[in-house]
Write a protein that holds these residues in place. Structure first.
Motif, mmCIF file in Angstrom:
data_model
loop_
_atom_site.group_PDB
_atom_site.id
_atom_site.type_symbol
_atom_site.label_atom_id
_atom_site.label_comp_id
_atom_site.label_asym_id
_atom_site.label_seq_id
_atom_site.Cartn_x
_atom_site.Cartn_y
_atom_site.Cartn_z
ATOM 1 N N ARG A 156 0.841 -1.207 0.000
ATOM 2 C CA ARG A 156 0.000 0.000 0.000
ATOM 3 C C ARG A 156 0.874 1.255 0.000
ATOM 4 N N LYS A 157 1.950 1.189 0.778
ATOM 5 C CA LYS A 157 2.866 2.355 0.819
ATOM 6 C C LYS A 157 3.471 2.599 -0.554
ATOM 7 N N ILE A 158 3.893 1.501 -1.206
ATOM 8 C CA ILE A 158 4.510 1.629 -2.535
ATOM 9 C C ILE A 158 3.517 2.243 -3.504
ATOM 10 N N ASN A 159 2.284 1.756 -3.460
ATOM 11 C CA ASN A 159 1.267 2.271 -4.387
ATOM 12 C C ASN A 159 1.016 3.748 -4.145
ATOM 13 N N LYS A 160 0.962 4.111 -2.870
ATOM 14 C CA LYS A 160 0.678 5.510 -2.529
ATOM 15 C C LYS A 160 1.815 6.410 -3.024
ATOM 16 N N THR A 161 3.037 5.973 -2.777
ATOM 17 C CA THR A 161 4.190 6.793 -3.188
ATOM 18 C C THR A 161 4.278 6.855 -4.715
ATOM 19 N N THR A 162 3.941 5.742 -5.375
ATOM 20 C CA THR A 162 3.986 5.727 -6.852
ATOM 21 C C THR A 162 2.965 6.699 -7.422
ATOM 22 N N ASP A 163 1.769 6.722 -6.827
ATOM 23 C CA ASP A 163 0.753 7.663 -7.306
ATOM 24 C C ASP A 163 1.206 9.101 -7.111
ATOM 25 N N LYS A 164 1.831 9.331 -5.956
ATOM 26 C CA LYS A 164 2.324 10.685 -5.678
ATOM 27 C C LYS A 164 3.391 11.083 -6.709
ATOM 28 N N LEU A 165 4.265 10.124 -7.007
ATOM 29 C CA LEU A 165 5.332 10.395 -7.978
ATOM 30 C C LEU A 165 4.754 10.668 -9.362
#
Lengths: 168, 312
Positions: free
Chosen positions: A73-82
């Motif tokens: 979930r953290k990876i997905n959130k950071t990827t969306d932010k990026l």
């Protein structure tokens, strides 16, 4: 009548304009880098995502599912932010490029108009009129000076020569 | 009696069949009458197609024949699925006149006829031409040869106007052309957006430019006092025209631009557009030579004035 180095001035202006046009894209990318202050944030996010992915690969999904899912979930959130960040940066870059192009073309048009205004009645150079017969009137346009080379003809010639030299 | 009743039924049936057979035979004979002419046209146009693209000698029926050829071939494989072949280089609207004269392979009449008579079967199955002695041409060869041939054709006898089928085919072909041109434009746009186009190295072009420069220097030094500077230039261009055949020809890829796409869609043949673009390119080459020649001349003149070695 004709300034001694008018022909050289016009040639230099045309050459400079073409040179600037070649470096327009580089200039716009430099400007956009200067304007964007949060470029480091993007690289930090990329590093963070990479670290999390490496950590995730070391975790077994069967044994520690909860931890794995949290990390996912953290990876997905950071990827969306990026992605959002990259999108806004790209849009800003396009805007800067557009502005730089507009400014360049306005400056080029202003330079050409000023040259034509300055040498409207003065030829850039004068040769004996019999040398350029039978098109001496066309060559001398708009000065009307027999044997003179008008600014318009010289601008066209210089533009063409610079284009040919770029191709070669 | 029963035998009498059976005999009368058989007589009626045989007369019906024979009438249908008679009609099929009449159609076959009609097609056979023109088979040789058709074959000559096909073979003749395959040889002369690349040279005489603009000729308008052939009737419009060949277009419909090509449709029939393709349809009959594919019908033998998949009879339930008719296909239409659209010509990108087509210049004239399609005329279904002769195809309307020939029965479609998908009609029940023709299928019944083919099952009943052996003479009709070869026409429907494999050989699009009624003359079965000649092997049918390959579809792709047909398409390629007929494309070249059918540019600018118009049959004097085809006067069918207002046909809805022709209008639909016309619309479909134009739509297909527009889609293909759109794809070509989209594929060429990224290369144009990349900045200066990289042209292939043309030795003749370099030869022309160097020749123009050298001539300008020579004319400024020795010739300009006696005659106009443009006279040697014109002589040089005439010499270039003669020398061009001694240099290797560089194939210039014809780019699809918005202008060429609009001209193609408006019905102007591709050959006319290509020739116009070629002429425009040649004029551009002459103009480039002239600009470089004049520029070099003026530069030499100014340098000589600067050096003070000569007064005009």
């Amino acid at each position: 009548m004709a300034a001694g180095y008018a022909w050289f001035l016009v040639l230099g202006s045309v050459f400079l304009c073409n040179l600037m046009k070649t470096f327009l894209s580089t200039l716009s990318s430099l400007l956009s880098k200067m304007i964007q202050k949060d470029a480091e944030q993007e690289s930090e996010m990329r590093t963070e995502i990479q670290g999390m992915k490496m950590e995730q690969s070391s975790i077994s999904m069967m044994d520690e599912f909860a931890k794995y899912a949290r990390l996912e979930r953290k990876i997905n959130k950071t990827t969306d932010k990026l992605k959002t960040h990259v999108k806004s940066r790209t849009a800003q870059q396009a805007k800067v490029k557009w502005v730089v192009n507009i400014v360049f073309y306005i400056a080029q048009a202003a330079l050409m108009v000023s040259l034509i205004w300055k040498y409207y009645s003065d030829p850039v150079t004068v040769v004996p009129s019999r040398w350029i017969a039978p098109v001496e009137r066309l060559v001398a346009f708009p000065t009307g000076v027999p044997g003179g080379v008008g600014i318009t003809c010289w601008l066209v010639v210089c533009n063409k020569v610079v284009t040919i030299s770029k191709l070669l | 009696m029963d035998t009498g009743g059976d005999t009368s039924e058989e007589a009626t049936g045989s007369s019906t069949m024979s009438a249908a057979q008679r009609r099929a035979e009449m159609r076959r004979r009609k097609l056979l009458l023109n088979s040789e002419d058709r074959l000559n046209r096909i073979v003749g146009f395959a040889k002369n197609g690349s040279d005489n693209n603009g000729t308008k000698a052939q009737p419009n029926r060949c277009r419909a024949q090509r449709v029939d050829i393709i349809m009959s071939r594919r019908a033998s494989r998949r009879p339930a699925e008719p296909r239409f072949h659209l010509d990108l280089d087509r210049t004239e609207p399609w005329s279904p006149s002769s195809s309307s004269q020939r029965p479609s392979p998908f009609l029940p009449e023709s299928s019944a006829l083919s099952s009943l008579s052996h003479t009709a079967t070869p026409e429907r199955r494999g050989s699009p031409l009624p003359d079965c002695s000649e092997p049918p041409p390959a579809v792709e060869d047909d398409v390629g040869a007929l494309r070249q041939r059918l540019k600018g054709e118009r049959a004097p006898s085809d006067n069918i106007s207002g046909s809805p089928r022709r209008g639909l085919q016309n619309y479909l072909s134009r739509f297909d052309d527009a889609m293909k041109l759109r794809g070509q434009l989209a594929s060429e746009k990224p290369t144009q957006d990349g900045g200066v186009e990289t042209e292939e190295f043309d030795p003749f072009r370099v030869f022309r430019l160097v020749g123009s420069i050298l001539l300008a220097v020579f004319v400024r030094m020795f010739v300009c006092k006696y005659l106009s500077i443009f006279a040697p230039f014109l002589t040089l261009e005439l010499a270039y025209m003669g020398l061009s055949k001694y240099f290797p020809k560089v194939e210039k890829k014809t780019k699809t631009t918005v202008l060429t796409a609009a001209l193609l869609l408006s019905g102007i043949p591709a050959e006319v557009i290509n020739r116009s673009m070629d002429t425009y390119r040649r004029m551009g080459d002459v103009f480039s030579d002239l600009c470089l020649y004049f520029f070099t001349f003026v530069l030499c003149h100014e340098l000589l004035l600067l050096c003070g070695s000569e007064t005009p």
